[in-house]
Design a protein around this motif. Structure first.
Motif, PDB file in Angstrom:
ATOM      1  N   CYS A   1       0.834  -1.209   0.000  1.00  0.00           N
ATOM      2  CA  CYS A   1       0.000   0.000   0.000  1.00  0.00           C
ATOM      3  C   CYS A   1       0.869   1.260   0.000  1.00  0.00           C
ATOM      4  N   GLU A   2       1.928   1.238   0.785  1.00  0.00           N
ATOM      5  CA  GLU A   2       2.847   2.377   0.837  1.00  0.00           C
ATOM      6  C   GLU A   2       3.491   2.609  -0.532  1.00  0.00           C
ATOM      7  N   HIS A   3       3.905   1.537  -1.177  1.00  0.00           N
ATOM      8  CA  HIS A   3       4.509   1.658  -2.500  1.00  0.00           C
ATOM      9  C   HIS A   3       3.513   2.225  -3.503  1.00  0.00           C
ATOM     10  N   ALA A   4       2.290   1.705  -3.505  1.00  0.00           N
ATOM     11  CA  ALA A   4       1.260   2.181  -4.433  1.00  0.00           C
ATOM     12  C   ALA A   4       0.957   3.665  -4.190  1.00  0.00           C
ATOM     13  N   LYS A   5       0.882   4.053  -2.927  1.00  0.00           N
ATOM     14  CA  LYS A   5       0.633   5.460  -2.596  1.00  0.00           C
ATOM     15  C   LYS A   5       1.754   6.341  -3.137  1.00  0.00           C
ATOM     16  N   ASN A   6       2.997   5.899  -2.988  1.00  0.00           N
ATOM     17  CA  ASN A   6       4.136   6.658  -3.510  1.00  0.00           C
ATOM     18  C   ASN A   6       4.105   6.769  -5.032  1.00  0.00           C
ATOM     19  N   GLU A   7       3.441   5.819  -5.678  1.00  0.00           N
ATOM     20  CA  GLU A   7       3.292   5.842  -7.138  1.00  0.00           C
ATOM     21  C   GLU A   7       2.029   6.603  -7.566  1.00  0.00           C
ATOM     22  N   LYS A   8       1.402   7.285  -6.601  1.00  0.00           N
ATOM     23  CA  LYS A   8       0.212   8.116  -6.851  1.00  0.00           C
ATOM     24  C   LYS A   8      -1.010   7.319  -7.263  1.00  0.00           C
ATOM     25  N   ILE A   9      -1.082   6.066  -6.824  1.00  0.00           N
ATOM     26  CA  ILE A   9      -2.270   5.251  -7.054  1.00  0.00           C
ATOM     27  C   ILE A   9      -3.249   5.599  -5.924  1.00  0.00           C
ATOM     28  N   PRO A  10      -4.468   6.053  -6.262  1.00  0.00           N
ATOM     29  CA  PRO A  10      -5.376   6.561  -5.231  1.00  0.00           C
ATOM     30  C   PRO A  10      -6.002   5.500  -4.330  1.00  0.00           C
ATOM     31  N   GLU A  11      -6.254   4.306  -4.867  1.00  0.00           N
ATOM     32  CA  GLU A  11      -6.795   3.239  -4.042  1.00  0.00           C
ATOM     33  C   GLU A  11      -6.415   1.883  -4.615  1.00  0.00           C
ATOM     34  N   LEU A  12      -6.386   0.898  -3.718  1.00  0.00           N
ATOM     35  CA  LEU A  12      -6.153  -0.489  -4.104  1.00  0.00           C
ATOM     36  C   LEU A  12      -7.395  -1.299  -3.756  1.00  0.00           C
ATOM     37  N   TYR A  13      -7.638  -2.320  -4.558  1.00  0.00           N
ATOM     38  CA  TYR A  13      -8.764  -3.220  -4.370  1.00  0.00           C
ATOM     39  C   TYR A  13      -8.248  -4.650  -4.361  1.00  0.00           C
ATOM     40  N   ASP A  14      -9.077  -5.547  -3.861  1.00  0.00           N
ATOM     41  CA  ASP A  14      -8.860  -6.975  -4.067  1.00  0.00           C
ATOM     42  C   ASP A  14     -10.213  -7.657  -4.028  1.00  0.00           C
ATOM     43  N   ASN A  15     -10.404  -8.562  -4.972  1.00  0.00           N
ATOM     44  CA  ASN A  15     -11.630  -9.368  -4.990  1.00  0.00           C
ATOM     45  C   ASN A  15     -11.254 -10.750  -4.478  1.00  0.00           C
ATOM     46  N   ILE A  16     -11.743 -11.054  -3.296  1.00  0.00           N
ATOM     47  CA  ILE A  16     -11.342 -12.254  -2.574  1.00  0.00           C
ATOM     48  C   ILE A  16     -12.521 -13.221  -2.513  1.00  0.00           C
ATOM     49  N   ALA A  17     -12.227 -14.489  -2.725  1.00  0.00           N
ATOM     50  CA  ALA A  17     -13.274 -15.508  -2.632  1.00  0.00           C
ATOM     51  C   ALA A  17     -13.976 -15.405  -1.287  1.00  0.00           C
ATOM     52  N   ILE A  18     -15.263 -15.575  -1.309  1.00  0.00           N
ATOM     53  CA  ILE A  18     -16.108 -15.377  -0.138  1.00  0.00           C
ATOM     54  C   ILE A  18     -15.684 -16.227   1.058  1.00  0.00           C
ATOM     55  N   ASP A  19     -15.069 -17.393   0.814  1.00  0.00           N
ATOM     56  CA  ASP A  19     -14.668 -18.284   1.910  1.00  0.00           C
ATOM     57  C   ASP A  19     -13.177 -18.189   2.248  1.00  0.00           C
ATOM     58  N   ASN A  20     -12.493 -17.186   1.722  1.00  0.00           N
ATOM     59  CA  ASN A  20     -11.057 -17.049   1.936  1.00  0.00           C
ATOM     60  C   ASN A  20     -10.789 -16.326   3.267  1.00  0.00           C
TER      61      ASN A  20
ATOM     62  N   GLY B   1      -8.212 -14.943   4.135  1.00  0.00           N
ATOM     63  CA  GLY B   1      -7.344 -13.798   3.876  1.00  0.00           C
ATOM     64  C   GLY B   1      -8.085 -12.470   3.924  1.00  0.00           C
ATOM     65  N   ILE B   2      -9.406 -12.522   3.884  1.00  0.00           N
ATOM     66  CA  ILE B   2     -10.204 -11.297   3.985  1.00  0.00           C
ATOM     67  C   ILE B   2      -9.824 -10.543   5.255  1.00  0.00           C
ATOM     68  N   ASN B   3      -9.634 -11.277   6.345  1.00  0.00           N
ATOM     69  CA  ASN B   3      -9.295 -10.645   7.626  1.00  0.00           C
ATOM     70  C   ASN B   3      -7.990  -9.861   7.552  1.00  0.00           C
ATOM     71  N   LEU B   4      -7.016 -10.375   6.832  1.00  0.00           N
ATOM     72  CA  LEU B   4      -5.749  -9.670   6.667  1.00  0.00           C
ATOM     73  C   LEU B   4      -5.979  -8.301   6.035  1.00  0.00           C
TER      74      LEU B   4
ATOM     75  N   LEU C   1      -8.774  -6.536   5.948  1.00  0.00           N
ATOM     76  CA  LEU C   1      -9.526  -5.684   6.860  1.00  0.00           C
ATOM     77  C   LEU C   1      -8.607  -5.112   7.945  1.00  0.00           C
ATOM     78  N   GLN C   2      -7.673  -5.921   8.458  1.00  0.00           N
ATOM     79  CA  GLN C   2      -6.717  -5.458   9.472  1.00  0.00           C
ATOM     80  C   GLN C   2      -5.802  -4.361   8.928  1.00  0.00           C
ATOM     81  N   CYS C   3      -5.621  -4.332   7.613  1.00  0.00           N
ATOM     82  CA  CYS C   3      -4.733  -3.349   6.983  1.00  0.00           C
ATOM     83  C   CYS C   3      -5.492  -2.138   6.439  1.00  0.00           C
ATOM     84  N   GLY C   4      -6.744  -1.972   6.854  1.00  0.00           N
ATOM     85  CA  GLY C   4      -7.483  -0.766   6.496  1.00  0.00           C
ATOM     86  C   GLY C   4      -8.347  -0.854   5.263  1.00  0.00           C
ATOM     87  N   PHE C   5      -8.472  -2.039   4.679  1.00  0.00           N
ATOM     88  CA  PHE C   5      -9.381  -2.207   3.549  1.00  0.00           C
ATOM     89  C   PHE C   5     -10.806  -2.304   4.099  1.00  0.00           C
ATOM     90  N   CYS C   6     -11.771  -1.857   3.314  1.00  0.00           N
ATOM     91  CA  CYS C   6     -13.181  -1.943   3.668  1.00  0.00           C
ATOM     92  C   CYS C   6     -13.929  -2.668   2.563  1.00  0.00           C
TER      93      CYS C   6
END
Length: 161
Positions: free
Chosen positions: A114-133, A135-138, A140-145
């Motif tokens: 996220c820090e690298h993307a921000k430095n590259e002027k990327i305004p937001e990052l997304y991820d589409n995660i399988a509903i049963d994965n 990794g969703i918690n990871l 969310l812990q890092c500020g994704f909504c």
């Protein structure tokens, strides 16, 4: 008492380092998160050059690095993001090899990504995660909504500005 900070680093792999990605993609435990889309993914040597040119040597559309840690800088996973022209968004990706999970590397790497993307002027990052994965918690812990969900995926988003 302060928590121990996990130091991870990004390493731009050389083409001959792709053995590590090949091993991760072939490992059922590492690829458990991908169960909804078929699990393991073949990554034979004859595909490495084209994949490398597209993912590692294409900085305007993609960022791809190995995640390393410790003095030996051993490989523990991979981190990436890329622009999806169909969706008009940047999709993030962090994979930690199964034997390195639950040690804080994923969270540290996702925050560094996220820090690298921000430095590259990327305004937001997304991820589409399988509903049963789990990794969703990871994410969310890092500020994704949660942006939205379907019966198959949860789309997560983090504003970087």
């Amino acid at each position: 008492m302060m928590k121990n900070r996990i130091d991870v680093f990004f390493y731009k792999p050389r083409i001959e380092d792709l053995w590590f990605r090949q091993a991760m993609m072939a490992d059922p435990e590492t690829m458990e998160y991908n169960r909804a889309w078929g699990g393991t993914i073949p990554f034979p040597c004859e595909k490495w050059a084209a994949w490398y040119d597209n993912w590692v040597q294409n900085p305007n559309k993609r960022f791809y690095r190995y995640i390393t840690t410790g003095k030996s800088r051993s490989f523990v996973g991979e981190a990436a993001y890329h622009y999806d022209p169909d969706e008009g968004i940047y999709l993030a990706d962090v994979i930690i090899a199964a034997q390195n999970r639950r040690r804080g590397f994923g969270k540290a790497a996702l925050l560094l990504l996220c820090e690298h993307a921000k430095n590259e002027k990327i305004p937001e990052l997304y991820d589409n995660i399988a509903i049963d994965n789990p990794g969703i918690n990871l994410f969310l812990q890092c500020g994704f909504c949660e942006e939205y969900r379907t019966k198959d995926i949860i789309m997560l988003k983090k504003c970087l500005d």
